[in-house]
Design a protein around this motif. Structure first.
Motif, mmCIF file in Angstrom:
data_model
loop_
_atom_site.group_PDB
_atom_site.id
_atom_site.type_symbol
_atom_site.label_atom_id
_atom_site.label_comp_id
_atom_site.label_asym_id
_atom_site.label_seq_id
_atom_site.Cartn_x
_atom_site.Cartn_y
_atom_site.Cartn_z
ATOM 1 N N VAL A 70 -3.609 7.202 4.032
ATOM 2 C CA VAL A 70 -3.749 6.235 2.948
ATOM 3 C C VAL A 70 -4.640 6.745 1.827
ATOM 4 N N ALA A 71 -5.493 7.716 2.126
ATOM 5 C CA ALA A 71 -6.345 8.384 1.152
ATOM 6 C C ALA A 71 -6.614 9.766 1.737
ATOM 7 N N PRO A 72 -7.061 10.703 0.930
ATOM 8 C CA PRO A 72 -7.323 12.038 1.485
ATOM 9 C C PRO A 72 -8.295 11.976 2.661
ATOM 10 N N GLY A 73 -7.823 12.365 3.834
ATOM 11 C CA GLY A 73 -8.634 12.376 5.042
ATOM 12 C C GLY A 73 -8.710 11.042 5.769
ATOM 13 N N VAL A 74 -8.053 9.998 5.262
ATOM 14 C CA VAL A 74 -8.089 8.675 5.896
ATOM 15 C C VAL A 74 -6.708 8.386 6.469
ATOM 16 N N HIS A 75 -6.633 8.260 7.797
ATOM 17 C CA HIS A 75 -5.356 8.043 8.471
ATOM 18 C C HIS A 75 -5.343 6.669 9.141
ATOM 19 N N ALA A 76 -4.167 6.064 9.179
ATOM 20 C CA ALA A 76 -4.008 4.765 9.824
ATOM 21 C C ALA A 76 -2.656 4.737 10.530
ATOM 22 N N MET A 100 0.835 -1.186 0.000
ATOM 23 C CA MET A 100 0.000 0.000 0.000
ATOM 24 C C MET A 100 0.878 1.248 0.000
ATOM 25 N N TYR A 101 0.518 2.219 -0.821
ATOM 26 C CA TYR A 101 1.240 3.481 -0.889
ATOM 27 C C TYR A 101 0.508 4.501 -0.040
ATOM 28 N N ALA A 102 1.267 5.283 0.723
ATOM 29 C CA ALA A 102 0.676 6.274 1.619
ATOM 30 C C ALA A 102 1.668 7.398 1.861
ATOM 31 N N THR A 103 1.161 8.456 2.490
ATOM 32 C CA THR A 103 1.984 9.606 2.844
ATOM 33 C C THR A 103 2.137 9.651 4.362
ATOM 34 N N VAL A 104 3.351 9.875 4.826
ATOM 35 C CA VAL A 104 3.624 9.942 6.262
ATOM 36 C C VAL A 104 3.081 11.254 6.814
ATOM 37 N N LYS A 105 2.314 11.160 7.901
ATOM 38 C CA LYS A 105 1.793 12.360 8.569
ATOM 39 C C LYS A 105 2.540 12.642 9.867
ATOM 40 N N GLU A 106 2.789 11.602 10.657
ATOM 41 C CA GLU A 106 3.519 11.747 11.916
ATOM 42 C C GLU A 106 4.417 10.534 12.115
ATOM 43 N N VAL A 107 5.562 10.745 12.744
ATOM 44 C CA VAL A 107 6.483 9.653 13.034
ATOM 45 C C VAL A 107 6.684 9.588 14.541
#
Length: 152
Positions: free
Chosen positions: A65-71, A49-56
Motif C-alpha cells: 500500500v506504500a513503499p515497504g508497507v504490506h497488507a 485504496m490503490y496498491a500494488t500486488v506483491k503475492e497472490v
C-alpha cells in the motif's frame, strides 16, 4: 385457471430469471478479473485504496500500500485490476498533460505561504467566549440552588 390470471406470475418469474442471470454474469467477470492479478499489477480495493500486488494466494492477496508497507486482503476485496498506464496516472501522477494538482488548498486561497502547511494558515480560536455562568455562581447570588424552595 385463466391465462390472464397467470400472466403476472409468469412476468415476475421471467424478471427474476433475467436479474439472477445478469448478477451471475457480473460475478463471473469479477472472478475472472481477480484471477488476472499478478505480482506487480496495480489494483484498487473496494474501499478505494490503490496498491500494488506483491503475492497472490488462493483466497488472499498481499498488497504493497506504500513503499515497504504490506497488507493482506481477501481477493474479493479487490474492486478493479488496473492497466499499468492508468495506475501510474492515478497513483504517481504520470500524465501526458501539464496539469498540476496541488496537495493542499493553497491554490484556492492564493496564499503562497500556505504551501508549506504552517505559515500563513489561519489559526482557530478554541477558547469559550459565550460560556454559561457556572452553577455555583448562581447559588451564591440568591443563596439557593436550583430546585430548592423556601420552607415556611
Amino acid at each position: 385457471m385463466n391465462l390472464v390470471t397467470l400472466l403476472p406470475f409468469i412476468v415476475l418469474i421471467g424478471a427474476m430469471f433475467l436479474m439472477t442471470r445478469s448478477a451471475k454474469k457480473k460475478q463471473a467477470q469479477a472472478a475472472e478479473m481477480r484471477n488476472q492479478m499478478q505480482p506487480g499489477t496495480g489494483v484498487r480495493t473496494i474501499g478505494g485504496m490503490y496498491a500494488t500486488v506483491k503475492e497472490v494466494g488462493d483466497e488472499t492477496v498481499l498488497l504493497e500500500v506504500a513503499p515497504g508497507v504490506h497488507a493482506v486482503y481477501a481477493k474479493n476485496a479487490i474492486g478493479a485490476v488496473l492497466e499499468d498506464a492508468e495506475y501510474n496516472r492515478i497513483v504517481h501522477g504520470d500524465d501526458d498533460t501539464d496539469t498540476v494538482v496541488p496537495d493542499d488548498a493553497s491554490s484556492l486561497t492564493g496564499d503562497a505561504d500556505a504551501a508549506d502547511g504552517q505559515e500563513g494558515a489561519a489559526k482557530a480560536d478554541l477558547t469559550k467566549k459565550d460560556a454559561a455562568p457556572a452553577a455555583d455562581s448562581e447559588v451564591e447570588k440568591d443563596g439557593k440552588a436550583d430546585g430548592e424552595t423556601e420552607a415556611k
